[in-house]
Design a protein around this motif. Structure first.
Motif, PDB file in Angstrom:
ATOM      1  N   ALA A  58       0.819  -1.218   0.000  1.00 14.10           N
ATOM      2  CA  ALA A  58       0.000   0.000   0.000  1.00 14.10           C
ATOM      3  C   ALA A  58       0.852   1.267   0.000  1.00 14.10           C
ATOM      4  CB  ALA A  58      -0.925   0.002   1.213  1.00 14.10           C
ATOM      5  N   GLY A  59       2.187   1.079  -0.037  1.00 17.88           N
ATOM      6  CA  GLY A  59       3.080   2.235  -0.057  1.00 17.88           C
ATOM      7  C   GLY A  59       3.382   2.797   1.313  1.00 17.88           C
ATOM      8  N   ARG A  60       3.043   2.074   2.378  1.00 24.52           N
ATOM      9  CA  ARG A  60       3.288   2.544   3.733  1.00 24.52           C
ATOM     10  C   ARG A  60       4.490   1.835   4.335  1.00 24.52           C
ATOM     11  NH1 ARG A  60      -2.488   1.976   3.935  1.00 24.52           N
ATOM     12  NH2 ARG A  60      -2.271   0.002   5.082  1.00 24.52           N
ATOM     13  N   ASP A  61       5.301   2.580   5.065  1.00 25.59           N
ATOM     14  CA  ASP A  61       6.408   1.977   5.803  1.00 25.59           C
ATOM     15  C   ASP A  61       5.834   1.170   6.967  1.00 25.59           C
ATOM     16  OD1 ASP A  61       8.233   3.145   4.115  1.00 25.59           O
ATOM     17  OD2 ASP A  61       8.590   4.872   5.426  1.00 25.59           O
ATOM     18  N   ALA A  62       6.282  -0.053   7.107  1.00 23.52           N
ATOM     19  CA  ALA A  62       5.723  -0.927   8.135  1.00 23.52           C
ATOM     20  C   ALA A  62       6.805  -1.850   8.680  1.00 23.52           C
ATOM     21  CB  ALA A  62       4.565  -1.750   7.573  1.00 23.52           C
ATOM     22  N   THR A  63       6.575  -2.352   9.882  1.00 27.37           N
ATOM     23  CA  THR A  63       7.478  -3.302  10.521  1.00 27.37           C
ATOM     24  C   THR A  63       6.743  -4.622  10.697  1.00 27.37           C
ATOM     25  OG1 THR A  63       8.660  -1.559  11.702  1.00 27.37           O
ATOM     26  CG2 THR A  63       8.870  -3.794  12.565  1.00 27.37           C
ATOM     27  N   TYR A  64       7.382  -5.701  10.256  1.00 24.98           N
ATOM     28  CA  TYR A  64       6.776  -7.023  10.315  1.00 24.98           C
ATOM     29  C   TYR A  64       7.657  -7.948  11.160  1.00 24.98           C
ATOM     30  CZ  TYR A  64       3.860  -5.313   6.501  1.00 24.98           C
ATOM     31  OH  TYR A  64       2.971  -4.579   5.744  1.00 24.98           O
ATOM     32  N   PRO A  65       7.220  -8.275  12.388  1.00 23.40           N
ATOM     33  CA  PRO A  65       8.014  -9.180  13.229  1.00 23.40           C
ATOM     34  C   PRO A  65       8.017 -10.608  12.682  1.00 23.40           C
ATOM     35  CG  PRO A  65       6.447  -7.893  14.534  1.00 23.40           C
ATOM     36  CD  PRO A  65       6.057  -7.729  13.102  1.00 23.40           C
ATOM     37  N   ILE A  66       9.153 -11.253  12.863  1.00 24.31           N
ATOM     38  CA  ILE A  66       9.327 -12.654  12.481  1.00 24.31           C
ATOM     39  C   ILE A  66       9.559 -13.462  13.748  1.00 24.31           C
ATOM     40  CG2 ILE A  66      10.672 -14.298  11.117  1.00 24.31           C
ATOM     41  CD1 ILE A  66       9.223 -12.167   9.440  1.00 24.31           C
ATOM     42  N   PHE A  67       8.722 -14.448  13.997  1.00 19.10           N
ATOM     43  CA  PHE A  67       8.901 -15.302  15.180  1.00 19.10           C
ATOM     44  C   PHE A  67       9.732 -16.527  14.829  1.00 19.10           C
ATOM     45  CE2 PHE A  67       4.912 -16.937  13.280  1.00 19.10           C
ATOM     46  CZ  PHE A  67       5.244 -18.279  13.148  1.00 19.10           C
ATOM     47  N   LEU A  68      10.353 -17.094  15.844  1.00 18.12           N
ATOM     48  CA  LEU A  68      10.925 -18.437  15.762  1.00 18.12           C
ATOM     49  C   LEU A  68      10.190 -19.268  16.801  1.00 18.12           C
ATOM     50  CD1 LEU A  68      13.060 -20.507  14.762  1.00 18.12           C
ATOM     51  CD2 LEU A  68      14.462 -19.775  16.707  1.00 18.12           C
ATOM     52  N   VAL A  69       9.556 -20.339  16.340  1.00 15.62           N
ATOM     53  CA  VAL A  69       8.916 -21.263  17.274  1.00 15.62           C
ATOM     54  C   VAL A  69       9.709 -22.565  17.295  1.00 15.62           C
ATOM     55  CG1 VAL A  69       7.287 -22.102  15.485  1.00 15.62           C
ATOM     56  CG2 VAL A  69       6.773 -22.423  17.932  1.00 15.62           C
ATOM     57  N   THR A  70       9.972 -23.045  18.481  1.00 12.02           N
ATOM     58  CA  THR A  70      10.638 -24.339  18.646  1.00 12.02           C
ATOM     59  C   THR A  70       9.700 -25.260  19.410  1.00 12.02           C
ATOM     60  OG1 THR A  70      11.749 -23.541  20.651  1.00 12.02           O
ATOM     61  CG2 THR A  70      12.981 -23.444  18.569  1.00 12.02           C
ATOM     62  N   ALA A  71       9.789 -26.554  19.096  1.00 16.66           N
ATOM     63  CA  ALA A  71       8.925 -27.534  19.750  1.00 16.66           C
ATOM     64  C   ALA A  71       9.641 -28.887  19.753  1.00 16.66           C
ATOM     65  CB  ALA A  71       7.596 -27.650  19.017  1.00 16.66           C
ATOM     66  N   LEU A  72       9.218 -29.744  20.652  1.00 17.38           N
ATOM     67  CA  LEU A  72       9.844 -31.038  20.858  1.00 17.38           C
ATOM     68  C   LEU A  72       8.851 -32.153  20.581  1.00 17.38           C
ATOM     69  CD1 LEU A  72      12.526 -32.347  22.147  1.00 17.38           C
ATOM     70  CD2 LEU A  72      11.140 -32.517  24.240  1.00 17.38           C
ATOM     71  N   LYS A  73       9.323 -33.220  19.939  1.00 22.12           N
ATOM     72  CA  LYS A  73       8.499 -34.438  19.826  1.00 22.12           C
ATOM     73  C   LYS A  73       8.831 -35.315  21.031  1.00 22.12           C
ATOM     74  CE  LYS A  73       7.469 -38.541  17.107  1.00 22.12           C
ATOM     75  NZ  LYS A  73       7.620 -39.254  15.820  1.00 22.12           N
ATOM     76  N   PRO A  74       7.868 -35.502  21.925  1.00 22.02           N
ATOM     77  CA  PRO A  74       8.176 -36.257  23.166  1.00 22.02           C
ATOM     78  C   PRO A  74       8.379 -37.752  22.897  1.00 22.02           C
ATOM     79  CG  PRO A  74       5.839 -35.711  23.044  1.00 22.02           C
ATOM     80  CD  PRO A  74       6.497 -35.024  21.866  1.00 22.02           C
TER      81      PRO A  74
END
Length: 216
Positions: A200-216
């Motif tokens: 849309a032509g607007r300056d924006a900030t987009y957070p990037i997550f890291l998700v970690t998980a375990l197979k028990p």
């Protein structure tokens, strides 16, 4: 115009210039660093990255792992990765052209993986629950999953408005999906923030997550 998920042809067209984007290389480096710090990959691990692209994250993680299978649906992306492997003399990265979501036969030599990761791939997958269940089945007990992707965004992150994608993810919702697929010890952190001018032509900030998980 009909929209489709995960267009390999679009990525094929972009492959040769993919690494020329400094925002993209910075994103990959920061995600790889976050994965190393959080998931702590080890030299005894057999790993897989799905949606590896040209291998920006793959090659950053390879020194920490015994082997890493790099899977993508784009032949041209994998060709770029193969060039890097040959130029650098890397022996523990194995590119494979495959579609984890739709292939009925596993492309892997082993389905006993210690570690699975991805970077900015999940939002291209239509059926997230089916994918997470498949990934759980590929891991050994005690295996680790680490995925980086967009937090829920305004729908303007992608420059191509016809591209069919999830507009990021709500962390609690994704945690529930991971737990429903059999994962435990689900944990999120912010790995990076992309600052860009959106569609849309607007300056924006987009957070990037890291998700970690375990197979028990």
């Amino acid at each position: 115009m009909t929209t489709i998920w995960n267009s390999s042809e679009r990525f094929d067209r972009s492959a040769a210039q993919w690494d020329e984007n400094p925002r993209r290389t910075s994103l990959a480096a920061n995600i790889a660093n976050a994965i190393v710090e959080t998931a702590k990959p080890r030299a005894s691990m057999q790993a897989m990255e799905f949606g590896c692209g040209t291998g920006l994250v793959t090659l950053a993680l390879a020194p920490y792992l015994q082997t890493i299978t790099a899977i993508d649906t784009s032949e041209e992306m994998l060709a770029q990765l193969q060039k890097k492997i040959e130029t650098l003399g890397i022996r523990n990265v194995h590119p494979i052209l495959a579609d984890l979501v739709h292939d009925t036969v596993s492309p892997l030599a082993t389905e006993s993986l210690d570690f699975i990761c991805s970077s900015m791939t999940l939002h291209h997958i239509a059926d997230i629950s089916a994918l997470l269940s498949k990934l759980n089945g590929l891991l050994i007990c005690g295996g680790i999953l680490a995925m980086a992707d967009l937090d829920r965004e305004d729908g303007l992150f992608h420059d191509d408005g016809t591209e069919k994608v999830h507009h990021g993810f709500e962390r609690p919702e994704l945690q529930n999906m991971l737990e429903d697929a059999g994962f435990r010890n689900v944990s999120f952190r912010t790995a990076y923030e992309i600052k860009k001018t959106n569609r849309a032509g607007r300056d924006a900030t987009y957070p990037i997550f890291l998700v970690t998980a375990l197979k028990p």
